[in-house]
Design a protein around this motif. Structure first.
Motif, PDB file in Angstrom:
ATOM      1  N   LEU A   1       0.853  -1.201   0.000  1.00 39.18           N
ATOM      2  CA  LEU A   1       0.000   0.000   0.000  1.00 39.18           C
ATOM      3  C   LEU A   1       0.881   1.241   0.000  1.00 39.18           C
ATOM      4  N   ALA A   2       1.903   1.236   0.846  1.00 33.08           N
ATOM      5  CA  ALA A   2       2.784   2.393   0.960  1.00 33.08           C
ATOM      6  C   ALA A   2       3.669   2.525  -0.271  1.00 33.08           C
ATOM      7  N   LYS A   3       4.262   1.413  -0.675  1.00 37.29           N
ATOM      8  CA  LYS A   3       5.258   1.482  -1.741  1.00 37.29           C
ATOM      9  C   LYS A   3       4.625   1.680  -3.119  1.00 37.29           C
ATOM     10  N   GLN A   4       3.546   0.911  -3.406  1.00 34.52           N
ATOM     11  CA  GLN A   4       3.040   0.955  -4.779  1.00 34.52           C
ATOM     12  C   GLN A   4       1.839   1.855  -4.964  1.00 34.52           C
ATOM     13  N   HIS A   5       1.136   2.146  -3.881  1.00 31.26           N
ATOM     14  CA  HIS A   5      -0.082   2.934  -4.036  1.00 31.26           C
ATOM     15  C   HIS A   5       0.007   4.268  -3.302  1.00 31.26           C
ATOM     16  N   GLY A   6       1.142   4.552  -2.695  1.00 28.60           N
ATOM     17  CA  GLY A   6       1.357   5.835  -2.029  1.00 28.60           C
ATOM     18  C   GLY A   6       0.430   6.080  -0.848  1.00 28.60           C
ATOM     19  N   ILE A   7      -0.169   5.024  -0.299  1.00 29.20           N
ATOM     20  CA  ILE A   7      -1.051   5.193   0.864  1.00 29.20           C
ATOM     21  C   ILE A   7      -0.223   4.858   2.110  1.00 29.20           C
ATOM     22  N   THR A   8       0.161   5.878   2.868  1.00 33.17           N
ATOM     23  CA  THR A   8       1.081   5.650   3.979  1.00 33.17           C
ATOM     24  C   THR A   8       0.450   5.909   5.351  1.00 33.17           C
ATOM     25  N   ASN A   9      -0.760   6.512   5.358  1.00 32.35           N
ATOM     26  CA  ASN A   9      -1.434   6.710   6.644  1.00 32.35           C
ATOM     27  C   ASN A   9      -2.170   5.405   6.996  1.00 32.35           C
ATOM     28  N   VAL A  10      -1.357   4.421   7.370  1.00 32.68           N
ATOM     29  CA  VAL A  10      -1.837   3.048   7.530  1.00 32.68           C
ATOM     30  C   VAL A  10      -1.381   2.516   8.888  1.00 32.68           C
ATOM     31  N   ALA A  11      -2.265   1.758   9.553  1.00 32.46           N
ATOM     32  CA  ALA A  11      -1.846   1.057  10.768  1.00 32.46           C
ATOM     33  C   ALA A  11      -2.067  -0.437  10.575  1.00 32.46           C
ATOM     34  N   VAL A  12      -1.123  -1.229  11.052  1.00 37.81           N
ATOM     35  CA  VAL A  12      -1.309  -2.681  11.121  1.00 37.81           C
ATOM     36  C   VAL A  12      -1.432  -3.010  12.604  1.00 37.81           C
ATOM     37  N   ILE A  13      -2.562  -3.615  12.980  1.00 39.52           N
ATOM     38  CA  ILE A  13      -2.833  -3.859  14.401  1.00 39.52           C
ATOM     39  C   ILE A  13      -2.865  -5.358  14.675  1.00 39.52           C
ATOM     40  N   ASP A  14      -2.168  -5.781  15.714  1.00 40.47           N
ATOM     41  CA  ASP A  14      -2.195  -7.207  16.062  1.00 40.47           C
ATOM     42  C   ASP A  14      -2.488  -7.398  17.538  1.00 40.47           C
ATOM     43  N   LYS A  15      -3.216  -8.465  17.814  1.00 41.95           N
ATOM     44  CA  LYS A  15      -3.551  -8.739  19.219  1.00 41.95           C
ATOM     45  C   LYS A  15      -2.343  -9.263  19.992  1.00 41.95           C
ATOM     46  N   GLY A  16      -1.379  -9.820  19.286  1.00 37.48           N
ATOM     47  CA  GLY A  16      -0.167 -10.310  19.937  1.00 37.48           C
ATOM     48  C   GLY A  16       1.049  -9.562  19.411  1.00 37.48           C
ATOM     49  N   TRP A  17       2.124 -10.295  19.183  1.00 35.29           N
ATOM     50  CA  TRP A  17       3.301  -9.688  18.582  1.00 35.29           C
ATOM     51  C   TRP A  17       3.299  -9.987  17.090  1.00 35.29           C
ATOM     52  N   LEU A  18       3.983  -9.129  16.317  1.00 34.83           N
ATOM     53  CA  LEU A  18       3.903  -9.303  14.866  1.00 34.83           C
ATOM     54  C   LEU A  18       4.589 -10.606  14.460  1.00 34.83           C
ATOM     55  N   GLY A  19       3.981 -11.287  13.522  1.00 36.09           N
ATOM     56  CA  GLY A  19       4.535 -12.567  13.070  1.00 36.09           C
ATOM     57  C   GLY A  19       4.309 -13.711  14.052  1.00 36.09           C
ATOM     58  N   GLY A  20       3.514 -13.476  15.103  1.00 36.39           N
ATOM     59  CA  GLY A  20       3.320 -14.527  16.111  1.00 36.39           C
ATOM     60  C   GLY A  20       2.194 -15.495  15.775  1.00 36.39           C
ATOM     61  N   GLY A  21       1.483 -15.251  14.686  1.00 34.14           N
ATOM     62  CA  GLY A  21       0.423 -16.161  14.254  1.00 34.14           C
ATOM     63  C   GLY A  21       1.005 -17.268  13.387  1.00 34.14           C
ATOM     64  N   ASN A  22       0.272 -17.648  12.363  1.00 33.95           N
ATOM     65  CA  ASN A  22       0.714 -18.750  11.521  1.00 33.95           C
ATOM     66  C   ASN A  22       2.003 -18.433  10.771  1.00 33.95           C
ATOM     67  N   THR A  23       2.249 -17.145  10.545  1.00 33.37           N
ATOM     68  CA  THR A  23       3.486 -16.771   9.860  1.00 33.37           C
ATOM     69  C   THR A  23       4.694 -17.326  10.608  1.00 33.37           C
ATOM     70  N   GLY A  24       4.681 -17.207  11.934  1.00 32.76           N
ATOM     71  CA  GLY A  24       5.813 -17.691  12.717  1.00 32.76           C
ATOM     72  C   GLY A  24       5.691 -19.143  13.134  1.00 32.76           C
ATOM     73  N   ARG A  25       4.665 -19.822  12.665  1.00 32.38           N
ATOM     74  CA  ARG A  25       4.420 -21.203  13.107  1.00 32.38           C
ATOM     75  C   ARG A  25       4.461 -22.207  11.964  1.00 32.38           C
ATOM     76  N   ASN A  26       4.664 -21.710  10.750  1.00 32.42           N
ATOM     77  CA  ASN A  26       4.474 -22.642   9.633  1.00 32.42           C
ATOM     78  C   ASN A  26       5.787 -23.303   9.230  1.00 32.42           C
ATOM     79  N   THR A  27       5.669 -24.295   8.349  1.00 28.00           N
ATOM     80  CA  THR A  27       6.825 -25.090   7.959  1.00 28.00           C
ATOM     81  C   THR A  27       7.458 -24.595   6.652  1.00 28.00           C
TER      82      THR A  27
END
Ligand SMILES: Cc1cc2nc3c(=O)[nH]c(=O)nc-3n(C[C@H](O)[C@H](O)[C@H](O)COP(=O)(O)OP(=O)(O)OC[C@H]3O[C@@H](n4cnc5c(N)ncnc54)[C@H](O)[C@@H]3O)c2cc1C
Ligand SMILES: [Zn+2]
Lengths: 100, 417
Positions: free
Chosen positions: B51-77
């Motif tokens: 969004l920021a790099k290709q579409h110039g939309i930078t007023n963006v928040a990414v919100i997570d209930k835990g720590w970033l990458g702590g879901g399946n991203t950090g659990r997969n094979t």
């Protein structure tokens, strides 16, 4: 390993004897021809996917072979009750962990 | 922010590594954003980056209930491949593999993408026929995949047991050489750093409890553990928890959440050069750069949010692996874990607008969405920015469950990682 109470055998047995069979109390439409696409979508694909108490079907595959219903907490995986298919949904407020 | 290069490494080596700056700030929420992304997994962080790099939309928040990458991203094979059967899937996953190839350079972050090859074993006549069909379909789509004889399989993966009297004899295999693995955490971290550098706020330990809507039905913002945050658009990328988040906006999805487990052995010297999957015995294996054997199979049989899973499945998985690789039957396993995966009826993902104006969803990746991370993030960002599907994700709308135009990878593959 889950321990599951078969309401037909009246026995609490290991999960390996049972097969999960999805959400319970989904009623097949009485008049399929009258259903809209939205209703078919709902019937075939949309599921509660509840976080908490979940009404679901199990089959005592390697035992009596019969289907039954259960209420399980999908956060703790604890069974709140199991009951024969065809009987109405038990009242959640009366259930505590245990066999029924 | 320090750029990573040999010069910076050398400089910091000389001053005791005290000169490294933080890779992204731990942001607190502002009152309002143009876009809020729910879920800081690879997909959500990646979408913020594009969004920021290709579409110039930078007023963006990414919100997570835990720590970033702590879901399946950090659990997969971390298996990456694109040899899916249907045209729509081949396009989406091959788009992702195209992006994987250059991702480390793109992000200035070593995601350790390793084209070590993914070999799918055929153990019976049905496997041979269906893999051959896959190979032909893949090649028509420009996706690499080729047939190996048992001896060629053994040459490619020496630990393999191809003896004719094995319990599950190897009758050949389908090899995608361009496929492989990547370092899962690095993908989340690299996208987080790239997004933060362009002005995106990454807000951790802050659960989104509800999506709030305006009187006209459109999205107003999100309720969170840190209060209400206004947003013009909300993009949900919450994997196994998507149903619970979307329900609060009255959007019901064809998803069911299952535990998916994996395990690793103690680390050993390099012995396993590629990734091997076997649908018939239902397990797969690779070796991480740390030396651990990384092993997995299918989901547990019941839906759950417990993020644990049961031991019978682990027993089944290890039994399957030692059947195909008797060489590993004395290996000690170090640990096992689970993630909650969101499974659709046709086993294909949903990257889609929703009936709610300003609300978008990227979900349904089930057991196999790590490989899609860059491709899904890239096309999802497009959909959010332009309020329309990218040509690649156009078939992956949620409406397909109403029209019946499914992308039925469920019927096409048994183990889909
Ligand atoms: C054991 C295992 C093995 C796997 N193996 C493979 C593989 O080999 N290859 C492959 O391609 N795929 C694999 N997968 C699937 C893959 O991990 C996922 O499809 C992919 O990582 C999904 O990425 P994501 O960013 O969408 O989800 P996630 O990384 O899970 O991110 C979602 C985020 O949303 C957050 N969230 C949820 N609810 C809320 C809320 N209410 N408020 C705020 N935040 C919220 C979560 O905390 C989480 O961080 C595997 C998965 C598991 C569990
Ligand atoms: Zn029984």
């Amino acid at each position: 390993m889950l321990l599951i109470h078969c309401p037909h055998c009246e026995e609490t047995l290991p999960e390996a004897e049972f097969a999960y069979a999805g959400q319970a109390h989904i009623v097949r439409p009485a008049d399929p021809m009258s259903q809209t696409d939205e209703q078919w979508e709902e019937f075939l694909f949309i599921r509660e996917n509840a976080k908490g108490a979940h009404y679901e079907r199990w089959r005592h595959l390697h035992g009596c072979g019969r289907f039954f219903n259960a209420v399980r907490d999908t956060v703790s995986d604890r069974f709140l009750t199991t009951y024969p298919s065809g009987t109405p949904r038990p009242d959640l407020s009366t259930l505590t962990e245990g066999k029924a | 922010m320090t750029r990573f290069n040999a010069f910076a490494l050398l400089k910091n080596a000389l001053n005791g590594h005290k000169g490294w700056t933080e890779q992204w700030p731990d942001s607190q929420p502002k009152k309002e954003y143009d876009v809020i992304i729910v879920g800081a997994g690879g997909h959500g962080l990646g979408a913020a980056y594009y969004l920021a790099k290709q579409h110039g939309i930078t007023n963006v928040a990414v919100i997570d209930k835990g720590w970033l990458g702590g879901g399946n991203t950090g659990r997969n094979t971390t298996i990456i491949r694109s040899n899916y059967l249907y045209d729509e899937s081949a396009r989406l996953f091959d788009h992702a593999v195209d992006l994987w190839e250059n991702l480390s350079q793109e992000l200035n972050y070593n995601v350790m993408y390793s084209r070590r090859g993914v070999l799918m074993l055929a153990h019976n006549v049905h496997d041979v026929q269906s893999f051959t069909r896959h190979i032909h379909a893949n090649r028509l789509n420009g996706v690499d995949n080729r047939w190996l004889t048992p001896q060629e399989c053994k040459d490619y993966c020496p630990p393999l047991n191809i003896s004719a009297n094995a319990r599950y004899p190897v009758m050949g295999g389908a090899l995608q050489e361009r496929a492989g693995t990547a370092r899962h955490d690095a993908v989340a971290w690299g996208y987080a750093r790239g997004a933060a550098e362009r002005g995106v706020d990454i807000i951790q330990n802050c659960a989104v409890t509800a999506i709030r809507r305006n009187a006209d039905g459109s999205v107003a913002g999100v309720e969170t553990a840190k209060g209400f945050i206004k947003a013009k658009k909300v993009a949900v990328s919450a994997a196994g928890h998507t149903s619970t988040v979307m329900q609060t906006a009255d959007v019901r999805l064809p998803l069911e959440s299952y535990p998916l487990q994996a395990l690793v052995s103690e680390p050993v010297k390099p012995i396993f050069p590629c990734v091997v999957m076997s649908n018939a015995v239902h397990a797969y294996i690779s070796q991480s750069d740390k030396g651990e054997l990384v092993i997995g199979s299918g989901t547990d049989q019941y839906t759950s949010y417990s993020q644990r899973g049961g031991l019978p499945l682990i027993e089944h998985t290890v039994a399957a692996i030692t059947e195909v690789f008797p060489i590993f039957n004395r290996m000690r396993m170090l640990r096992k874990w689970g993630g909650i995966v969101d499974v659709t009826p046709d086993r294909s993902a949903i990257i889609s607008k929703t009936p709610v104006q300003g609300l978008y969803v990227n979900c349904g990746w089930g057991t196999g969405g790590f490989k899609a991370t860059p491709g899904a993030a890239h096309t999802f960002a497009w959909t959010v920015a332009k309020d329309e599907p990218h040509p690649i994700n156009a078939p992956f709308t949620m409406e397909r469950f109403r029209t019946g135009r499914l992308i039925d990878e469920a019927a096409a593959a048994a183990v889909a990682h």
